[in-house]
Design an enzyme around this catalytic site. Structure first.
Site, PDB file in Angstrom:
ATOM      1  N   GLU A   1      -3.602   7.672  -3.860  1.00  0.00           N
ATOM      2  CA  GLU A   1      -3.553   6.418  -3.107  1.00  0.00           C
ATOM      3  C   GLU A   1      -3.454   5.249  -4.080  1.00  0.00           C
ATOM      4  O   GLU A   1      -4.273   5.122  -4.984  1.00  0.00           O
ATOM      5  CB  GLU A   1      -4.809   6.283  -2.244  1.00  0.00           C
ATOM      6  CG  GLU A   1      -4.813   5.034  -1.372  1.00  0.00           C
ATOM      7  CD  GLU A   1      -6.119   4.891  -0.609  1.00  0.00           C
ATOM      8  OE1 GLU A   1      -6.076   4.728   0.612  1.00  0.00           O
ATOM      9  OE2 GLU A   1      -7.191   4.963  -1.248  1.00  0.00           O
TER      10      GLU A   1
ATOM     11  N   TYR B   1       0.856  -1.195   0.000  1.00  0.00           N
ATOM     12  CA  TYR B   1       0.000   0.000   0.000  1.00  0.00           C
ATOM     13  C   TYR B   1       0.882   1.232   0.000  1.00  0.00           C
ATOM     14  O   TYR B   1       1.868   1.314   0.744  1.00  0.00           O
ATOM     15  CB  TYR B   1      -0.898   0.013   1.243  1.00  0.00           C
ATOM     16  CG  TYR B   1      -1.681   1.306   1.418  1.00  0.00           C
ATOM     17  CD1 TYR B   1      -2.971   1.419   0.913  1.00  0.00           C
ATOM     18  CD2 TYR B   1      -1.119   2.398   2.076  1.00  0.00           C
ATOM     19  CE1 TYR B   1      -3.691   2.604   1.064  1.00  0.00           C
ATOM     20  CE2 TYR B   1      -1.830   3.577   2.225  1.00  0.00           C
ATOM     21  CZ  TYR B   1      -3.114   3.676   1.718  1.00  0.00           C
ATOM     22  OH  TYR B   1      -3.801   4.845   1.867  1.00  0.00           O
TER      23      TYR B   1
END
Length: 440
Positions: free
Chosen positions: A248, A160
């Protein structure tokens, strides 16, 4: 709030939180408010997945090869042109949970993998023109008008990574975790030691050692570490280039062939930078936007529809509009909307606001809450009387006025001869609005 915590928005709008309706709101279902109303979160600028990937691609970020199609034949032809071992077909809508969604054509899943280009065409026939229903769409789903046909790559490891604006640091921050492909909230709650942060100096920019350190923290090793660091730096360049508030990537993945690829991305933009990001904002996909919100935006009104029957109309800030919703709920009523006219309101905006509210068949009463700090109350009063006459208002109207030139405003309303119920304060106004509906 979303950006500062690197979290995805929930679908709860807490009516006690004073924020702009343009903001993404994140509150847990257990929020200790009077009532939390179920809403679909909306961003001011909405881009489809393929549009975000195009922005990334243009900045040198590694993404899967892809094409976009709006007919089944185009999708099949795109699959052939990819000449890939495996192909992924993804319905393009502005909602999450596509993979587990269901089409009203009977097809299950908005994301499909296949090795046969002919199958892509058959699947696209059952997607395009049909509604896809997911946990994040309205009950009837959203019509799919476009599909993305992309090369399917194996992922040997998922991480991530995000870059976002953080008020606490007065600038951008990198947030990463070697645990990708899942909700970052869950990682933060169960294994907080696997969340890594790097504050970026807004004057110096992202440094090589920062990018390499983050790549190492994400678990990339050997040549992949340098490759991941390069992708991280390119993502920061994109962040600056498009005036993003958040980029993101989940997952930032590693393939068996030794590639670092951004497999999925969500980009949030600073709507105040629209004047210098005209090309980006021109891509805004308005086809899924609520018609009333779009109409409100034309007049610089901040509107969010809700499921009640008392229209809330406040002037002088989102906090006041939220408080109006709250107090209606406190006295047993249900707000039909959130409508804030801000502090620079003009008489025409008041008229257009009433047009919006009266167009909603659920509305059985209107509560106007005016605190004239910046704005002159008399302007609002003139707008109200004009709207009531020209629109032939058929529902009870309760008005609470306070602030600049309030005596003149009250005189205008009183001498208008219109059936307007005056209130002494906000509590009194809410009680009268709820009572007006109960009398019907």
């Amino acid at each position: 709030l979303v950006a500062s915590r690197a979290l995805s928005p929930s679908k709860y709008l807490c009516t006690t939180l004073a924020v702009s309706p343009r903001s993404e709101l994140i509150l847990p279902p257990s929020c200790p408010s009077f009532q939390c109303s179920w809403l679909t979160p909306r961003r001011w600028l909405n881009l489809q997945e393929y549009q975000s990937k195009k922005l990334m691609q243009d900045s040198g970020v590694a993404v899967q090869r892809f094409y976009v199609a709006d007919t089944a034949s185009e999708a099949q032809e795109a699959a052939k042109r990819l000449n890939a071992k495996e192909i992924v077909l993804k319905a393009q809508i502005l909602a999450g949970g596509r993979g587990k969604g269901v089409f009203d054509s009977g097809l299950k899943g908005g994301v499909h993998l296949t090795k046969d280009p002919a199958v892509v065409g058959e699947l696209a026939k059952k997607m395009l023109g049909f509604n896809l229903i997911t946990k994040q769409t309205p009950k009837d789903g959203v019509k799919v008008k476009t599909v993305m046909v992309a090369e399917a790559l194996d992922i040997s490891r998922e991480t991530y990574f995000a870059i976002l604006m953080d008020r606490a640091c007065n600038g951008p921050v990198m947030v990463g975790s070697p645990q990708g492909g899942m909700d970052i909230e869950e990682v933060a709650a169960t294994t907080p030691e696997l969340i890594f942060k790097e504050v970026i100096d807004i004057y110096k920019g992202m440094q090589d050692d920062q990018a390499l350190r983050m790549a190492a923290n994400l678990g990339f090793k050997g040549p992949l570490q340098r490759q991941a660091a390069d992708q991280i730096k390119r993502l920061y360049d994109l962040f600056l280039k498009v005036d993003a508030t958040q980029v993101e990537v989940n997952p930032l993945g590693e393939t068996p062939e030794g590639q670092v690829v951004c497999f999925d991305a969500k980009i949030n933009f600073d709507d105040n930078a629209e004047f210098r990001q005209k090309d980006v904002f021109a891509m805004d996909d308005m086809t899924e936007s609520d018609a009333m919100e779009m109409e409100a935006a034309k007049w610089d009104l901040k509107y969010i529809g809700m499921d009640g029957n008392i229209a809330c109309f406040a002037v002088n800030g989102a906090g006041l509009a939220m408080a109006t919703c709250d107090i209606i709920d406190l006295h047993g009523g249900k707000p039909a909307n959130f409508l804030d006219l801000g502090g620079g309101v003009k008489e025409r905006q008041v008229y257009e606001a009433f047009k919006l509210l009266t167009a909603d068949p659920k509305v059985e009463a209107i509560l106007v809450n005016i605190f004239g700090g910046i704005v002159n109350c008399a302007i609002i009063a003139n707008g109200i009387t004009k709207a009531c006459r020209e629109l032939e208002l058929k529902v009870p109207l309760v008005v609470r006025l306070e602030g600049t030139n309030v005596h003149e405003a009250k005189r205008i309303l009183t001498e208008s001869g219109l059936p307007i119920t005056a209130a002494d304060n906000l509590d009194d106004a809410a009680k009268k609005a709820v009572a007006a509906i109960r009398k019907k």
